[in-house]
Design an enzyme around this catalytic site. Sequence first.
Site, PDB file in Angstrom:
ATOM      1  N   CYS A  73      30.844  -8.922 -27.177  1.00 35.27           N
ATOM      2  CA  CYS A  73      31.608  -8.601 -25.977  1.00 35.27           C
ATOM      3  C   CYS A  73      32.881  -7.903 -26.388  1.00 35.27           C
ATOM      4  CB  CYS A  73      31.910  -9.859 -25.188  1.00 35.27           C
ATOM      5  SG  CYS A  73      32.723  -9.507 -23.637  1.00 35.27           S
ATOM      6  N   LEU A  74      32.808  -6.618 -26.583  1.00 40.06           N
ATOM      7  CA  LEU A  74      34.025  -5.889 -26.936  1.00 40.06           C
ATOM      8  C   LEU A  74      33.905  -4.447 -26.482  1.00 40.06           C
ATOM      9  CD1 LEU A  74      34.088  -4.930 -30.680  1.00 40.06           C
ATOM     10  CD2 LEU A  74      32.060  -5.727 -29.541  1.00 40.06           C
TER      11      LEU A  74
END
Lengths: 532, 170
Positions: B107-108
């Site tokens: 999640c980036l």
Amino acid sequence: MDSENEYNSSQMSDDGFMEDSDVDMDDGECLLFAAVLSESDFEVEEEDDVGFETQDKDIKPTKHAYEVDFNVFSPADIHAQQDKQIAETSSILEQPPEATAILLRHSRWNKEKLVEAYLERREEVLEEAGLGEEVQKHPPKVMKVPGFVCDICCDDDEDMETFAMKCGHRFCVDCYKRYLRTKIKDEGEAARIRCPGDKCNRIVDSKSLDLLLPPDLRDRYNELINRTYVDDKENLKWCPAPNCVYAVDCKIKDRELMRIVPTVHCNCGHYFCFGCTLNDHQPAPCALVKKWMKKCEDDSETANWISANTKECPKCHSTIEKNGGCNHMTCRKCRNEFCWMCMGVWSEHGTAWYNCNRYEEKSGHDARDAQARSRQSLERYLHYYNRYANHEQSAKLDKDIYLKTEKKMTQLQNSTGMSWIEVQFLDAASQALQQCRQTLKWTYAFAYYLARNNLTEIFEDNQKDLEMAVENLSEMFEKPIDQLKGLKRDMLDKTAYCNKRRIILLDDTATNLKDGEFSCAFGMMGFNVTLP
Amino acid sequence: MSSVAKKRILKEYAECSNDLPSGMKVIFDEANLTKWDVVMEGPAESPYAVCLELAMCFDKRSLMHQGGHFKLEINFPNDYPFKPPVVNFKTKVYHPNVSNDDKGSMCLGMLRPEEWKPPNKVISVLHLIQNLLVEPNIDDAIETSIANDYKTNRAEFNKTAQDWVKRYAK
């Protein structure tokens, strides 16, 4: 006019009058009184003011050191505040209220900064908020563009309506709308939705929103706009209780949190700390609470286990778990050989036996001393932690009983013919228990970080008194129903006593905290304020 | 799943085959558009490539592409492309930006809901993943201890990463 000045200084927070509201009270009588004052003409009714003031001194309970001034606002109040500020700013900027609202939101409700920037570079400010002259001349509009392919849905229909802001990132209207819907409905954004174009940071301005937002999204949008107002204002915070609609206004600044624990009481009944929005944690300051909770999260279970199952190598202080029956230990790390029983060096044991009978040997004594010292800090932590955890647990159990209280109260009404009002003492007792345990719990976290001085003794006495009062009441609370009626007088007394002890403890601690009389055992806490 | 999403995914699939990062393969099931299985080889310039000594014994030409094989899953949410696709490593990988659990989630950057913009394409996501294997994003790490390892003890980090490749990414 003397009396009036005195009135001000006794009633208002030291910042003086609040900017949004003239009323700064938290109990009904004063509220009424202040309302009369603020509406009345001071000059004309000076005589009356004096009369009111004397009366006020009699009625108004003295504020305790642990209490802070705050106001609770309903959604309607918040709306009215925004309108008031918009109206004020609007006259300064000579912009219509609608445009002023956009400008204020864009500047995160920082009125001073907005006015200053506006006077210095008017065009730029208008442009940034999507109100530039060019936008006024050519307002955003939906149009058809021949040969256009929408980069989101990949549609290339000739008749497709498309939209783009000044940045030129053009998409079909359907996709634009869906994008806005996702942002508003799912992600709760409102005042600062960015253009859907890749890497574009342009904020979707309100003119464009007016054009694109379907009616069903407007309500939600307006609600979110309200939210950003509170979020943007430093002295306003939402009550964190689930489903609560109120916001609380408190003038305590972040830097004051070392000395003050600003617990506020929302109209929904929830007590919370304005500094960190956690549940009320008086008397412990926010920074300490944060530290303590982190420590407990990291250490408690591990520390308990270490304490119960290990000893330290007398030479290198590695923590050692005994994994076999033999008392002849060899430290893996420093190869030191010692006896598990007496902690003395093994060589002094001569030919090895499994039982150590050499308790008085000097080397063993020293080793045990060192061990004891290093264990002391662990034990100290566990002492406070266990008491902290115990009150937390007990508060939960008391709460279970509280849930049964209502049932008990009905039963009491039925079995003894007492009226509803007569059984309210149970409710009061239960609430007192909850509140006192909450306070007690945090006194232990507080005490853990406290350096010993003569004040800590007073603190501990207060703590002990409150604890005894609480345990007495708690015990009584668990009695069977048929005995409860006879205990009413006693319980009322004990409830009042608990509340009194709690106030004394909090008042004392808050005064000392404010005056910087406490210092920290580890010199690492921010609340060590003995030095200026 | 909306028709917009279907159309977008089909189109993206047709387009991405020419543009896939090297060593990446997409397994696509027309019956279930919402899930793509991806197999990628550890990039040669990263510790995720298979150990060279092992590859030496075999045909020299195959040496170039002897990277560890990582399985990934890309799931498209119902309101794709208004929400970002969800990426999970199905193969365990020692990496600061991949969660070290049975989910292997990432999640980036553009994968975060607040960063994702609807015109963004999966192909950019695939490139992002490959770049991340070559150079982890330390500032946005999900596994802070691995990030620490990477920052302070690169040799150790490389060794562990390679160990994991040998163990899990055959």
